[in-house]
Design a protein around this motif. Structure first.
Motif, PDB file in Angstrom:
ATOM      1  N   TYR A  46      12.478 -15.684 -39.837  1.00 21.20           N
ATOM      2  CA  TYR A  46      11.279 -16.298 -39.263  1.00 21.20           C
ATOM      3  C   TYR A  46      11.545 -17.711 -38.760  1.00 21.20           C
ATOM      4  O   TYR A  46      10.685 -18.321 -38.137  1.00 21.20           O
TER       5      TYR A  46
ATOM      6  N   ALA B 262      14.502 -30.442 -45.085  1.00 23.08           N
ATOM      7  CA  ALA B 262      15.821 -30.454 -44.438  1.00 23.08           C
ATOM      8  C   ALA B 262      16.308 -29.027 -44.231  1.00 23.08           C
ATOM      9  O   ALA B 262      16.186 -28.188 -45.117  1.00 23.08           O
TER      10      ALA B 262
ATOM     11  N   TRP C 247      18.842 -27.159 -44.574  1.00 20.49           N
ATOM     12  CA  TRP C 247      20.116 -26.968 -45.256  1.00 20.49           C
ATOM     13  C   TRP C 247      20.037 -25.735 -46.136  1.00 20.49           C
ATOM     14  O   TRP C 247      18.962 -25.390 -46.631  1.00 20.49           O
TER      15      TRP C 247
ATOM     16  N   THR D  79      12.047 -30.604 -49.777  1.00 21.01           N
ATOM     17  CA  THR D  79      12.423 -29.202 -49.650  1.00 21.01           C
ATOM     18  C   THR D  79      13.761 -29.174 -48.922  1.00 21.01           C
ATOM     19  O   THR D  79      13.847 -29.372 -47.717  1.00 21.01           O
TER      20      THR D  79
ATOM     21  N   ASN E 149       9.915 -21.967 -51.425  1.00 20.94           N
ATOM     22  CA  ASN E 149       9.041 -20.789 -51.338  1.00 20.94           C
ATOM     23  C   ASN E 149       9.792 -19.516 -51.682  1.00 20.94           C
ATOM     24  O   ASN E 149      10.975 -19.382 -51.353  1.00 20.94           O
TER      25      ASN E 149
ATOM     26  N   ASP F  62       8.482 -16.798 -50.469  1.00 29.51           N
ATOM     27  CA  ASP F  62       8.192 -16.223 -49.143  1.00 29.51           C
ATOM     28  C   ASP F  62       7.573 -14.830 -49.127  1.00 29.51           C
ATOM     29  O   ASP F  62       6.674 -14.564 -48.353  1.00 29.51           O
TER      30      ASP F  62
ATOM     31  N   ARG G 250      16.605 -17.906 -55.065  1.00 30.77           N
ATOM     32  CA  ARG G 250      15.396 -18.743 -54.948  1.00 30.77           C
ATOM     33  C   ARG G 250      14.838 -19.040 -56.352  1.00 30.77           C
ATOM     34  O   ARG G 250      14.488 -20.169 -56.663  1.00 30.77           O
TER      35      ARG G 250
ATOM     36  N   VAL H  91       4.323 -18.408 -37.969  1.00 30.15           N
ATOM     37  CA  VAL H  91       4.284 -18.936 -36.611  1.00 30.15           C
ATOM     38  C   VAL H  91       5.443 -18.225 -35.908  1.00 30.15           C
ATOM     39  O   VAL H  91       6.612 -18.503 -36.220  1.00 30.15           O
TER      40      VAL H  91
ATOM     41  N   LEU I 289       7.214 -28.727 -39.156  1.00 34.99           N
ATOM     42  CA  LEU I 289       8.628 -29.117 -39.096  1.00 34.99           C
ATOM     43  C   LEU I 289       9.091 -29.113 -37.639  1.00 34.99           C
ATOM     44  O   LEU I 289       9.535 -30.130 -37.108  1.00 34.99           O
TER      45      LEU I 289
HETATM   46  N1  SAM Z   1      15.613 -25.052 -46.015  1.00 33.24           N
HETATM   47  C1  SAM Z   1      14.601 -25.194 -46.988  1.00 33.24           C
HETATM   48  C2  SAM Z   1      14.154 -23.873 -47.554  1.00 33.24           C
HETATM   49  O1  SAM Z   1      14.483 -22.841 -46.998  1.00 33.24           O
HETATM   50  O2  SAM Z   1      13.498 -23.886 -48.586  1.00 33.24           O
HETATM   51  C3  SAM Z   1      13.409 -25.979 -46.527  1.00 33.24           C
HETATM   52  C4  SAM Z   1      12.794 -25.781 -45.187  1.00 33.24           C
HETATM   53  S1  SAM Z   1      12.004 -24.220 -44.875  1.00 33.24           S
HETATM   54  C5  SAM Z   1      11.724 -24.386 -43.164  1.00 33.24           C
HETATM   55  C6  SAM Z   1      10.451 -24.303 -45.710  1.00 33.24           C
HETATM   56  C7  SAM Z   1       9.516 -23.147 -45.619  1.00 33.24           C
HETATM   57  O3  SAM Z   1       8.806 -23.184 -44.404  1.00 33.24           O
HETATM   58  C8  SAM Z   1      10.081 -21.744 -45.659  1.00 33.24           C
HETATM   59  O4  SAM Z   1      10.400 -21.327 -46.944  1.00 33.24           O
HETATM   60  C9  SAM Z   1       8.920 -20.940 -45.090  1.00 33.24           C
HETATM   61  O5  SAM Z   1       8.044 -20.529 -46.124  1.00 33.24           O
HETATM   62  C10 SAM Z   1       8.211 -21.929 -44.171  1.00 33.24           C
HETATM   63  N2  SAM Z   1       8.415 -21.547 -42.764  1.00 33.24           N
HETATM   64  C11 SAM Z   1       9.527 -21.731 -42.039  1.00 33.24           C
HETATM   65  N3  SAM Z   1       9.389 -21.249 -40.793  1.00 33.24           N
HETATM   66  C12 SAM Z   1       8.147 -20.738 -40.720  1.00 33.24           C
HETATM   67  C13 SAM Z   1       7.408 -20.074 -39.684  1.00 33.24           C
HETATM   68  N4  SAM Z   1       7.941 -19.835 -38.498  1.00 33.24           N
HETATM   69  N5  SAM Z   1       6.140 -19.676 -39.940  1.00 33.24           N
HETATM   70  C14 SAM Z   1       5.588 -19.911 -41.158  1.00 33.24           C
HETATM   71  N6  SAM Z   1       6.250 -20.527 -42.188  1.00 33.24           N
HETATM   72  C15 SAM Z   1       7.507 -20.924 -41.972  1.00 33.24           C
END
Ligand code: SAM
Ligand code: DTB
Ligand code: SF4
Length: 331
Positions: A53, A94, A96, A126, A149, A151, A169, A221, A287
């Motif tokens: 995603y 971040a 990562w 995060t 998350n 997820d 996780r 999204v 983000l």
């Molecule tokens: N890399 C770290 C991680 O994976 O935990 C932190 C950043 S990650 C982008 C944080 C969270 O944003 C993801 O676990 C997900 O739940 C949410 N997320 C990321 N992309 C998304 C999207 N396109 N739509 C909805 N939620 C999203």
């Protein structure tokens, strides 16, 4: 709560369910307040993981370029701005896989956290996977909550990510909890999961000991270039049902109406607040994607007679309630 208990609630007529969740909400959150959290991507794109995603995975052509860690001064400036605008939580993300002690990247993040934590907001990070030492160092530097998350359900997880496991996780969440940080953990609706997956995700979240301090409920999204680009949106009432169930299953948590709000009407968001949501991401960017304008959010809260939550920078992690294990093991 068990899957069977959640399923029984899920199958109630819509109004019966939200009446129950409203009762749980009023018992724990009588103040008519909504927490405002500002997100900042401090290191964007180029991530080695393949979360299907995500705009920031290096595996997909999403138009998001790999950036470097944002300089500390710039981050502090953004955090001060967020505070001046009424945010009580500042969450730094971040792209990562994780962080490791002894690397420059980790030392830099620790320095950033030490500075941001002086500003009097709750500090959330995060950063991906953490071991016990990294978790301890982040806690000592001033992180109040760690966002990680799960997820989706344990079973569906392998359909959306192959570069790490659901158990990975859970391990990070355990490490963060053992270090004394609060946990912010939730999920995404719209990843091709079924109702059973959604309820199983909540079963795992509600089984954490201690339970998460906050539960973000994101609506996907869809990002062009990712495998999830063409996913259908989730039905409005299904989103509200999940908010209601999260409120009942994790009653003391902040339930955060997270990604996807730009696609939601004011009326839908109002129903989410009624059903148990009491936190939002605030500021016009998440983000890499858009979030509603701050003025629109403040207007909506005003129209509903809700007010921004007062700061609680001294926030402590909730205590363990008994000797239950963290969460059901993955099978
Ligand atoms: N890399 C770290 C991680 O994976 O935990 C932190 C950043 S990650 C982008 C944080 C969270 O944003 C993801 O676990 C997900 O739940 C949410 N997320 C990321 N992309 C998304 C999207 N396109 N739509 C909805 N939620 C999203
Ligand atoms: C969470 O559950 N949602 C936020 C935060 N935690 C880090 C992130 C949402 C990201 C939405 C897609 C994007 O902006 O790239
Ligand atoms: Fe990387 Fe996190 Fe995006 Fe997964 S969700 S690709 S780990 S930034």
């Amino acid at each position: 709560m068990t899957y069977a208990e959640l399923k029984e609630l899920y199958d109630l007529p819509f109004f019966d369910l939200i009446q129950r969740s409203r009762r749980a909400h009023e018992a724990h959150w009588p103040e008519n307040e909504v927490q405002l959290c500002t997100l900042l991507s401090i290191k964007t794109g180029g991530c080695s993981e393949d979360c299907s995603y995500c705009a920031q995975s290096a595996r997909y052509s999403t138009g998001v370029d790999a950036g470097r860690l944002m300089p500390k001064d710039e981050i502090i400036e953004r955090a001060e701005f967020a505070k001046a605008n009424g945010s009580t939580r500042f969450c730094m993300g971040a792209a990562w896989k994780g962080v490791r002690e002894g690397t420059k990247r980790f030392d830099d993040v620790i320095e950033i956290v030490e500075s941001v934590s002086q500003l009097g907001m709750e500090v959330c990070t995060t950063l991906g996977e953490l071991g016990p030492t990294e978790a301890q160092k982040l806690k000592e530097a001033g992180v109040t909550a760690y966002n990680h998350n799960i997820d989706t359900s344990p079973d569906h997880y392998e359909n959306i990510v192959s570069t790490h496991t659901f158990q990975d996780r859970l391990n990070t969440i355990r490490n963060a909890q053992d270090a004394g940080m609060s946990i912010c953990s939730g999920g995404i609706l719209g990843l091709g999961e079924n109702n059973e997956d959604r309820l199983k995700m909540l079963e795992v979240l509600s089984g954490f000991n201690p339970q998460p301090e906050s539960v973000p409920i994101n609506s996907l999204v869809p990002i062009p270039g990712t495998p999830m680009a063409e996913q259908q949106g989730v039905d409005t009432f299904d989103v509200i049902r999940m908010i209601a169930l999260a409120r009942i299953a994790v009653p003391k948590a902040k339930v955060r109406l997270s990604a996807g709000r730009t696609q939601m009407s004011e009326e839908m968001q109002a129903l989410c607040f009624f059903a148990g949501a009491n936190s939002i991401f605030y500021g016009d960017k998440l983000l890499t994607t858009c979030n509603p304008q701050t003025e629109a959010d403040l207007n909506l809260l005003k129209k509903l007679g809700l007010s921004p939550q007062k700061p609680r920078p001294e926030m402590e992690a909730p205590a363990c309630e008994n000797e239950r294990p963290l969460a059901p093991a993955c099978s």
